[in-house]
Design an enzyme around this catalytic site. Structure first.
Site, PDB file in Angstrom:
ATOM      1  N   THR A   1       0.765  -1.277   0.110  1.00 47.21           N
ATOM      2  CA  THR A   1      -0.096   0.169  -0.007  1.00 47.21           C
ATOM      3  C   THR A   1       0.888   1.156   0.095  1.00 47.21           C
ATOM      4  O   THR A   1       1.276   1.513   0.873  1.00 47.21           O
ATOM      5  CB  THR A   1      -0.925   0.045   1.372  1.00 47.21           C
ATOM      6  OG1 THR A   1      -1.856  -1.304   1.353  1.00 47.21           O
ATOM      7  CG2 THR A   1      -1.875   1.344   1.011  1.00 47.21           C
TER       8      THR A   1
ATOM      9  N   LYS B   1      -6.248   2.935 -10.101  1.00 47.94           N
ATOM     10  CA  LYS B   1      -6.975   2.764  -8.786  1.00 47.94           C
ATOM     11  C   LYS B   1      -7.915   4.290  -8.560  1.00 47.94           C
ATOM     12  O   LYS B   1      -8.930   3.900  -8.131  1.00 47.94           O
ATOM     13  CB  LYS B   1      -6.089   2.551  -7.808  1.00 47.94           C
ATOM     14  CG  LYS B   1      -6.637   1.982  -6.459  1.00 47.94           C
ATOM     15  CD  LYS B   1      -6.712   3.236  -5.548  1.00 47.94           C
ATOM     16  CE  LYS B   1      -5.439   3.512  -4.727  1.00 47.94           C
ATOM     17  NZ  LYS B   1      -5.596   4.676  -3.711  1.00 47.94           N
TER      18      LYS B   1
ATOM     19  N   LYS C   1     -10.197  10.833   0.532  1.00 45.15           N
ATOM     20  CA  LYS C   1      -8.786  10.832   0.158  1.00 45.15           C
ATOM     21  C   LYS C   1      -8.480  10.832  -1.416  1.00 45.15           C
ATOM     22  O   LYS C   1      -8.195  11.358  -2.106  1.00 45.15           O
ATOM     23  CB  LYS C   1      -7.941  10.166   0.827  1.00 45.15           C
ATOM     24  CG  LYS C   1      -6.352  10.469   0.812  1.00 45.15           C
ATOM     25  CD  LYS C   1      -5.477   9.384   1.127  1.00 45.15           C
ATOM     26  CE  LYS C   1      -5.655   8.072   0.529  1.00 45.15           C
ATOM     27  NZ  LYS C   1      -4.607   7.127   0.901  1.00 45.15           N
TER      28      LYS C   1
END
Length: 363
Positions: free
Chosen positions: A148, A239, A307
């Site tokens: 991540t 993403k 975010k």
């Protein structure tokens, strides 16, 4: 053509198709056939001496890494593991994994190394720090980072790995399939344990194409589908685009639920109607019933959705692309955050609209 065999090491960077052939041959059994249905197998004769897949390393055995590594072992992969807390390796060692005491040692002893770390700092430390992966890498090796991380961190790690002569591939999870259907996400791209256990992950990859072809059969064991997107950074961009669409969809769905109730319709029936039509999505049928009850069990935290919308807005600005719908959705998520829903599921964005309706009624 360079021989694949060199003191029992495999040359990854020259013959990825033959690697796929070797791995596909190794797993070509009814038990594992579902994992390799989309592997491109070379039509060239298999070279003498190739009987087993390359030696694979796996770094990081947390909520996602452990089940992913277990699936590789169960498929017969020669796996070497490492984790900062060694006790997390014990179950895998029992299953047949080897253990090394540092990321450097894992990388040095393996042809292909996966990393599944929880945050950018951990990913950098493991890849580039003292006793890190880069110290054990070199020509003929590959590093597949499933951690991540943000785009800048991924590019930094790529630079360190490539400087050793090794190859690099970044891998992201598609959050939609992982979080919406299984409902236990821990971080923006961390996914959940259940799809990792079941080999149902969707991988978004970017970086060296040859390494992608080499790693493809292994990704097929750990997931249900994979996509190659080009240069390092494109995985993160994809993403963000996907999560931008998801956030906007949820905001619009929230409006529909509230409007249907305001005009006297049953929102439960609305969910059922949507489920029968062309705009149906698993997200609606999964989240709708609990949203109607004002219950938001966390699958993908609202703060992470906001975010990603913010980052998507920055990405759009960098290429002068207007995304007004996403911008409006972002404001709703910000309102929901300000009302204390940051750690609730992102479907709690509906609460921002309830607040707006209540303020309007009180005026």
């Amino acid at each position: 053509m360079t021989s694949l065999v060199n003191s029992s090491h495999f040359a990854i960077h020259r013959l990825p198709s033959s690697f796929s052939t070797a791995i596909a041959t190794h797993f070509n059994s009814p038990r594992f056939s579902r994992h390799i249905f989309n592997v491109s197998v070379s039509s060239q004769p298999q070279q003498q001496g190739i009987e087993t897949p390359p030696r694979v390393g796996f770094l990081g055995l947390g909520i996602m890494g452990s089940p992913m590594a277990q699936n590789l072992i169960k498929a017969g992969v020669d796996l070497t593991v490492w984790n900062r807390t060694k006790s997390k390796c014990d179950a895998l060692i029992t299953l047949g994994a080897k253990y090394k005491s540092s990321p450097e040692e894992v990388a040095a002893s393996c042809d292909l190394t996966f990393a599944m770390l929880a945050d950018p700092q951990s990913a950098m430390d493991v890849a580039c720090g003292k006793y890190g992966v880069a110290n054990g890498m070199g020509p003929g090796k590959g590093y597949v980072d499933v951690s991540t991380v943000d785009v800048d961190t991924s590019k930094l790690i790529n630079g360190h790995i490539k400087s050793t002569g090794a190859l690099f591939l970044e891998v992201w999870f598609s959050i939609i399939s992982v979080c919406i259907l299984y409902g236990t996400c821990r971080a923006p791209v961390s996914g959940s344990k259940k799809p990792a256990e079941d080999g149902q992950l969707i991988f978004l990859t970017a970086g060296d194409r040859n390494l992608y072809e080499t790693a493809a059969p292994l990704l097929d064991i750990m997931g249900k589908s994979k996509f190659y997107l080009g240069d390092v950074g494109n995985g993160a961009a994809m993403k963000l685009v996907v999560n931008m669409i998801m956030g906007s969809m949820m905001a619009s769905f929230s409006e529909g639920l509230l409007l249907s109730e305001k005009v006297g319709l049953d929102p439960k029936v609305l969910v059922e109607v949507i489920s029968q039509g062309a705009i149906n999505a698993p997200m609606y049928t999964t989240k709708g019933p609990s949203m109607i009850k004002s219950h938001y069990p966390t699958a993908f935290p609202l703060k992470h959705q906001q975010k990603d919308l913010r980052l998507a807005l920055g990405l759009a600005e960098s290429v002068s692309q207007s995304i007004p719908i996403a911008a409006a959705a972002n404001e709703l998520y910000k309102v929901a955050k300000s009302h204390g829903y940051s750690d609730e599921d992102f479907s709690a964005v509906i609460e921002a609209l309830k607040t707006k309706f209540q303020n309007t009624e009180n005026q």
